[in-house]
Design a protein around this motif. Structure first.
Motif, PDB file in Angstrom:
ATOM      1  N   LEU A  37      55.158  41.574 -54.021  1.00  0.00           N
ATOM      2  CA  LEU A  37      52.873  41.601 -54.414  1.00  0.00           C
ATOM      3  C   LEU A  37      52.437  41.320 -53.497  1.00  0.00           C
ATOM      4  O   LEU A  37      51.147  41.792 -53.052  1.00  0.00           O
ATOM      5  CB  LEU A  37      52.975  41.791 -55.299  1.00  0.00           C
ATOM      6  N   LEU A  38      52.440  40.241 -53.249  1.00  0.00           N
ATOM      7  CA  LEU A  38      51.290  39.304 -52.517  1.00  0.00           C
ATOM      8  C   LEU A  38      51.956  39.078 -51.024  1.00  0.00           C
ATOM      9  O   LEU A  38      52.836  38.347 -51.520  1.00  0.00           O
ATOM     10  CB  LEU A  38      50.858  38.089 -53.218  1.00  0.00           C
ATOM     11  N   ASN A  42      56.598  32.804 -46.982  1.00  0.00           N
ATOM     12  CA  ASN A  42      58.395  32.961 -46.950  1.00  0.00           C
ATOM     13  C   ASN A  42      58.741  34.241 -47.809  1.00  0.00           C
ATOM     14  O   ASN A  42      58.908  33.827 -49.508  1.00  0.00           O
ATOM     15  CB  ASN A  42      58.898  31.062 -47.618  1.00  0.00           C
ATOM     16  N   LYS A  43      60.094  34.853 -47.760  1.00  0.00           N
ATOM     17  CA  LYS A  43      60.141  35.635 -48.618  1.00  0.00           C
ATOM     18  C   LYS A  43      60.879  35.119 -50.255  1.00  0.00           C
ATOM     19  O   LYS A  43      61.003  35.669 -50.479  1.00  0.00           O
ATOM     20  CB  LYS A  43      60.588  36.868 -48.087  1.00  0.00           C
ATOM     21  N   TYR A  44      62.209  34.772 -48.786  1.00  0.00           N
ATOM     22  CA  TYR A  44      62.615  33.462 -50.069  1.00  0.00           C
ATOM     23  C   TYR A  44      62.713  33.239 -51.380  1.00  0.00           C
ATOM     24  O   TYR A  44      63.218  33.102 -52.049  1.00  0.00           O
ATOM     25  CB  TYR A  44      64.255  33.617 -48.635  1.00  0.00           C
ATOM     26  N   LEU A  45      62.091  32.140 -50.728  1.00  0.00           N
ATOM     27  CA  LEU A  45      61.580  31.140 -51.611  1.00  0.00           C
ATOM     28  C   LEU A  45      60.617  32.159 -52.586  1.00  0.00           C
ATOM     29  O   LEU A  45      60.432  31.916 -53.934  1.00  0.00           O
ATOM     30  CB  LEU A  45      60.600  30.103 -50.994  1.00  0.00           C
ATOM     31  N   GLN A  46      59.509  32.975 -52.170  1.00  0.00           N
ATOM     32  CA  GLN A  46      59.273  33.502 -52.968  1.00  0.00           C
ATOM     33  C   GLN A  46      59.940  34.337 -53.849  1.00  0.00           C
ATOM     34  O   GLN A  46      59.555  34.676 -55.643  1.00  0.00           O
ATOM     35  CB  GLN A  46      57.488  34.170 -52.659  1.00  0.00           C
ATOM     36  N   GLN A  47      60.586  34.868 -53.370  1.00  0.00           N
ATOM     37  CA  GLN A  47      61.912  35.764 -54.799  1.00  0.00           C
ATOM     38  C   GLN A  47      62.592  34.670 -55.298  1.00  0.00           C
ATOM     39  O   GLN A  47      62.413  35.439 -57.122  1.00  0.00           O
ATOM     40  CB  GLN A  47      63.450  36.263 -53.701  1.00  0.00           C
ATOM     41  N   LYS A  48      62.387  33.773 -55.321  1.00  0.00           N
ATOM     42  CA  LYS A  48      63.713  32.506 -56.059  1.00  0.00           C
ATOM     43  C   LYS A  48      62.452  31.756 -57.337  1.00  0.00           C
ATOM     44  O   LYS A  48      62.427  32.155 -58.514  1.00  0.00           O
ATOM     45  CB  LYS A  48      64.085  31.173 -55.083  1.00  0.00           C
ATOM     46  N   TRP A  49      61.365  32.189 -56.810  1.00  0.00           N
ATOM     47  CA  TRP A  49      60.513  31.262 -57.940  1.00  0.00           C
ATOM     48  C   TRP A  49      59.922  32.798 -58.378  1.00  0.00           C
ATOM     49  O   TRP A  49      59.691  32.681 -59.994  1.00  0.00           O
ATOM     50  CB  TRP A  49      58.694  31.541 -56.594  1.00  0.00           C
ATOM     51  N   ASP A  50      59.428  34.230 -58.401  1.00  0.00           N
ATOM     52  CA  ASP A  50      59.166  35.503 -59.252  1.00  0.00           C
ATOM     53  C   ASP A  50      60.213  35.100 -59.961  1.00  0.00           C
ATOM     54  O   ASP A  50      60.544  35.465 -61.223  1.00  0.00           O
ATOM     55  CB  ASP A  50      59.151  36.768 -57.985  1.00  0.00           C
ATOM     56  N   ALA A  51      61.749  35.366 -60.152  1.00  0.00           N
ATOM     57  CA  ALA A  51      63.194  35.369 -60.919  1.00  0.00           C
ATOM     58  C   ALA A  51      62.860  33.955 -61.545  1.00  0.00           C
ATOM     59  O   ALA A  51      63.444  34.128 -62.623  1.00  0.00           O
ATOM     60  CB  ALA A  51      64.179  35.253 -59.457  1.00  0.00           C
TER      61      ALA A  51
END
Length: 227
Positions: A37-38, A42-51
């Motif tokens: 959303l923001l 790094n999209k992959y790290l942000q995906q892990k953080w969001d999960a």
């Protein structure tokens, strides 16, 4: 890049969105890569953080406690299992078993001996004051015997013989001072001379008064000569 179109949730699958393109409108498959959303480097790290953040959020939702306590109250053992009642029931059952055993023993005894009526009391009557009463009765009996012995050994202080002589002397005095002779009234009533009766019952020590002397004395009082 357009925001809000062709995006997907961090943990959800890609979805199909409709977008407007030049020359017409049609269905376009979004990209399978994570669309944060923001802005991120790094999209992959942000995906892990969001999960990870989503998992924490779901855990908090599951473990959230209500404001109002609607759970049932605690149950205590001493309220559900009443030991006092159990003890009373056990004592009553023990008493009933004892009475049943006694009854069974009596029935067996009757069956062996043929039965009968046992109405005899084989015991000695006892009294707390029996010995004291016996001693008191013995004392009273001894006192009565002593009194009886003294009465039997006692001698009279009065002399009936002197009484008789005194009474005869009194009769003589009464005859001497009387205005009329005593034998006249007695003869009119059909009775004998009281002096003779008294004299008849006298002993040898006090001889009876002669009747002739009484008549002579009476005529002398009348002023007549004796015949």
């Amino acid at each position: 890049m357009m925001k809000g179109r062709g995006t997907e949730t961090p943990s959800g699958p890609p979805r199909t969105v409709r977008c407007r393109v030049r020359g017409g409108t049609g269905a376009v498959m979004a990209h399978r890569a994570c669309q944060p959303l923001l802005p991120t480097g790094n999209k992959y790290l942000q995906q892990k953080w969001d999960a990870a953040a989503y998992d924490v959020h779901r855990g908090k939702v599951k473990s959230a406690r209500p404001t109002i306590n609607t759970t049932p109250p605690k149950t205590f053992t001493h309220l559900t299992v009443k030991l006092k009642n159990l003890k009373l029931e056990e004592e009553r059952a023990t008493k009933m078993r004892g009475e049943n055993d006694m009854l069974a023993e009596k029935i067996a005894h009757i069956a062996r001996t043929g039965g009968g009526v046992d109405n005899r009391n084989y015991y000695d009557r006892k009294s707390l004051g029996e010995k004291k009463r016996q001693l008191e009765l013995l004392r009273i009996t001894q006192e009565n015997q002593r009194i009886l012995f003294r009465l039997s050994q006692c001698r009279s202080h009065y002399n009936p013989r002197s009484w008789r002589e005194s009474w005869l002397q009194t009769l003589k005095v009464m005859d001497s001072i009387a205005h009329y002779p005593r034998d006249r009234t007695s003869q009119q009533k059909g009775q004998g001379n009281p002096v003779e009766k008294v004299s008849a019952g006298a002993t040898a020590d006090s001889p009876a008064r002669p009747e002739a002397d009484c008549k002579a004395e009476g005529e002398k009082r009348r002023g007549k000569e004796p015949a």
